[in-house]
Design an enzyme around this catalytic site. Structure first.
Site, PDB file in Angstrom:
ATOM      1  N   GLY A  46       0.840  -1.199   0.000  1.00 47.47           N
ATOM      2  CA  GLY A  46       0.000   0.000   0.000  1.00 47.47           C
ATOM      3  C   GLY A  46       0.871   1.243   0.000  1.00 47.47           C
ATOM      4  O   GLY A  46       1.986   1.228   0.526  1.00 47.47           O
ATOM      5  N   GLN A  51       3.009   9.980   1.038  1.00 47.48           N
ATOM      6  CA  GLN A  51       4.285   9.279   1.190  1.00 47.48           C
ATOM      7  C   GLN A  51       5.257   9.584   0.054  1.00 47.48           C
ATOM      8  O   GLN A  51       6.444   9.251   0.142  1.00 47.48           O
ATOM      9  CB  GLN A  51       4.070   7.764   1.287  1.00 47.48           C
ATOM     10  CG  GLN A  51       3.362   7.352   2.576  1.00 47.48           C
ATOM     11  CD  GLN A  51       3.166   5.850   2.637  1.00 47.48           C
ATOM     12  OE1 GLN A  51       2.198   5.329   2.101  1.00 47.48           O
ATOM     13  NE2 GLN A  51       4.085   5.144   3.265  1.00 47.48           N
ATOM     14  N   CYS A  94       5.219  -0.065   7.394  1.00 50.77           N
ATOM     15  CA  CYS A  94       4.933   1.117   6.585  1.00 50.77           C
ATOM     16  C   CYS A  94       6.184   1.467   5.794  1.00 50.77           C
ATOM     17  O   CYS A  94       7.287   1.465   6.348  1.00 50.77           O
ATOM     18  CB  CYS A  94       4.544   2.272   7.506  1.00 50.77           C
ATOM     19  SG  CYS A  94       4.137   3.784   6.629  1.00 50.77           S
ATOM     20  N   LEU A  95       6.004   1.779   4.507  1.00 53.25           N
ATOM     21  CA  LEU A  95       7.167   2.109   3.677  1.00 53.25           C
ATOM     22  C   LEU A  95       7.852   3.394   4.154  1.00 53.25           C
ATOM     23  O   LEU A  95       9.014   3.623   3.834  1.00 53.25           O
ATOM     24  CB  LEU A  95       6.749   2.253   2.203  1.00 53.25           C
ATOM     25  CG  LEU A  95       6.281   0.956   1.532  1.00 53.25           C
ATOM     26  CD1 LEU A  95       5.774   1.231   0.125  1.00 53.25           C
ATOM     27  CD2 LEU A  95       7.398  -0.077   1.511  1.00 53.25           C
ATOM     28  N   HIS A 136      -5.121   1.732   7.229  1.00 52.04           N
ATOM     29  CA  HIS A 136      -3.755   2.242   7.375  1.00 52.04           C
ATOM     30  C   HIS A 136      -3.494   3.361   6.361  1.00 52.04           C
ATOM     31  O   HIS A 136      -2.985   4.427   6.707  1.00 52.04           O
ATOM     32  CB  HIS A 136      -2.775   1.076   7.181  1.00 52.04           C
ATOM     33  CG  HIS A 136      -1.321   1.458   7.188  1.00 52.04           C
ATOM     34  ND1 HIS A 136      -0.425   0.956   8.108  1.00 52.04           N
ATOM     35  CD2 HIS A 136      -0.596   2.276   6.374  1.00 52.04           C
ATOM     36  CE1 HIS A 136       0.775   1.467   7.868  1.00 52.04           C
ATOM     37  NE2 HIS A 136       0.702   2.264   6.806  1.00 52.04           N
ATOM     38  N   GLU A 137      -3.883   3.106   5.093  1.00 50.11           N
ATOM     39  CA  GLU A 137      -3.614   4.095   4.035  1.00 50.11           C
ATOM     40  C   GLU A 137      -4.495   5.331   4.200  1.00 50.11           C
ATOM     41  O   GLU A 137      -4.048   6.456   3.973  1.00 50.11           O
ATOM     42  CB  GLU A 137      -3.820   3.474   2.649  1.00 50.11           C
ATOM     43  CG  GLU A 137      -2.912   2.294   2.333  1.00 50.11           C
ATOM     44  CD  GLU A 137      -1.439   2.552   2.573  1.00 50.11           C
ATOM     45  OE1 GLU A 137      -0.998   3.698   2.446  1.00 50.11           O
ATOM     46  OE2 GLU A 137      -0.722   1.588   2.911  1.00 50.11           O
ATOM     47  N   HIS A 140      -3.036   7.754   6.536  1.00 50.62           N
ATOM     48  CA  HIS A 140      -1.982   8.586   5.936  1.00 50.62           C
ATOM     49  C   HIS A 140      -2.568   9.882   5.375  1.00 50.62           C
ATOM     50  O   HIS A 140      -1.956  10.942   5.490  1.00 50.62           O
ATOM     51  CB  HIS A 140      -1.295   7.848   4.783  1.00 50.62           C
ATOM     52  CG  HIS A 140      -0.153   6.971   5.202  1.00 50.62           C
ATOM     53  ND1 HIS A 140       0.973   7.462   5.824  1.00 50.62           N
ATOM     54  CD2 HIS A 140       0.056   5.643   5.073  1.00 50.62           C
ATOM     55  CE1 HIS A 140       1.819   6.462   6.068  1.00 50.62           C
ATOM     56  NE2 HIS A 140       1.285   5.340   5.620  1.00 50.62           N
TER      57      HIS A 140
END
Ligand code: ZN
Length: 172
Positions: A46, A51, A94-95, A136-137, A140
């Protein structure tokens, strides 16, 4: 498609609230494609626009199993319209917080309304990993990170670690 750089904590951009997208045009579709390429290259399941430093309400994900065909999904202006009282716990990563994983409890099921890559309105009910990933996304897009669900001690520790790394590499 262009691979973009992924922003890492403690960059304050990750705390910004993203703006709704007025029209799903070719520019937005190109952004979605860049985001998918960046996510697959990472690799990750994701990625939200903030990000890569774009403050727009869009995220992409693909929760297909490794041996299954790709299943890219694009969520534009997503909104949770219902969530279950039942909770589930997943180990999240998380990236923007590389190589850090912790259990997070969230509603097990969510119903989410969004526009797809063609600008068509969609509504889906998601469970399992897809549900966790969507939540989660979506966080963000509101400047929220999964470490916000952890104890202050754990959060402080991870922020300190990444602040040190950023200082070391001259990023802050
Ligand atoms: Zn993330």
């Amino acid at each position: 498609m262009t691979k973009r750089d992924i922003i890492i904590i403690p960059d304050p951009v990750l705390r910004e609230v993203c703006e709704p997208i007025a029209t799903v045009d070719n520019e937005i579709r190109a952004l979605a494609d860049d985001m998918l390429e960046t996510m697959y290259a990472a690799p990750g399941i994701g990625l939200a626009a903030s990000q890569i430093g774009v403050l727009k309400r869009i995220f992409v994900l693909d929760v297909a199993k490794e041996d299954a065909p790709k299943d890219p999904m694009v969520f534009i202006n997503p909104e949770v319209v219902w969530e279950s009282e039942d909770k589930s716990v997943y180990q999240e990563g998380c990236l923007s917080i590389p190589e850090y994983y912790e259990d997070v409890e969230r509603p097990a099921l969510v119903r989410v309304k969004f526009l797809d890559r063609d600008g068509e309105e969609q509504e889906i009910e998601a469970g399992g990993l897809l549900s966790t990933c969507i939540q989660h996304e979506l966080d963000h897009l509101n400047g929220k990170l999964f470490i916000d669900y952890l104890s202050k001690l754990k959060r402080d520790r991870v922020m300190k670690k990444f602040t040190k790394v950023a200082k070391h590499s001259g990023k802050i």
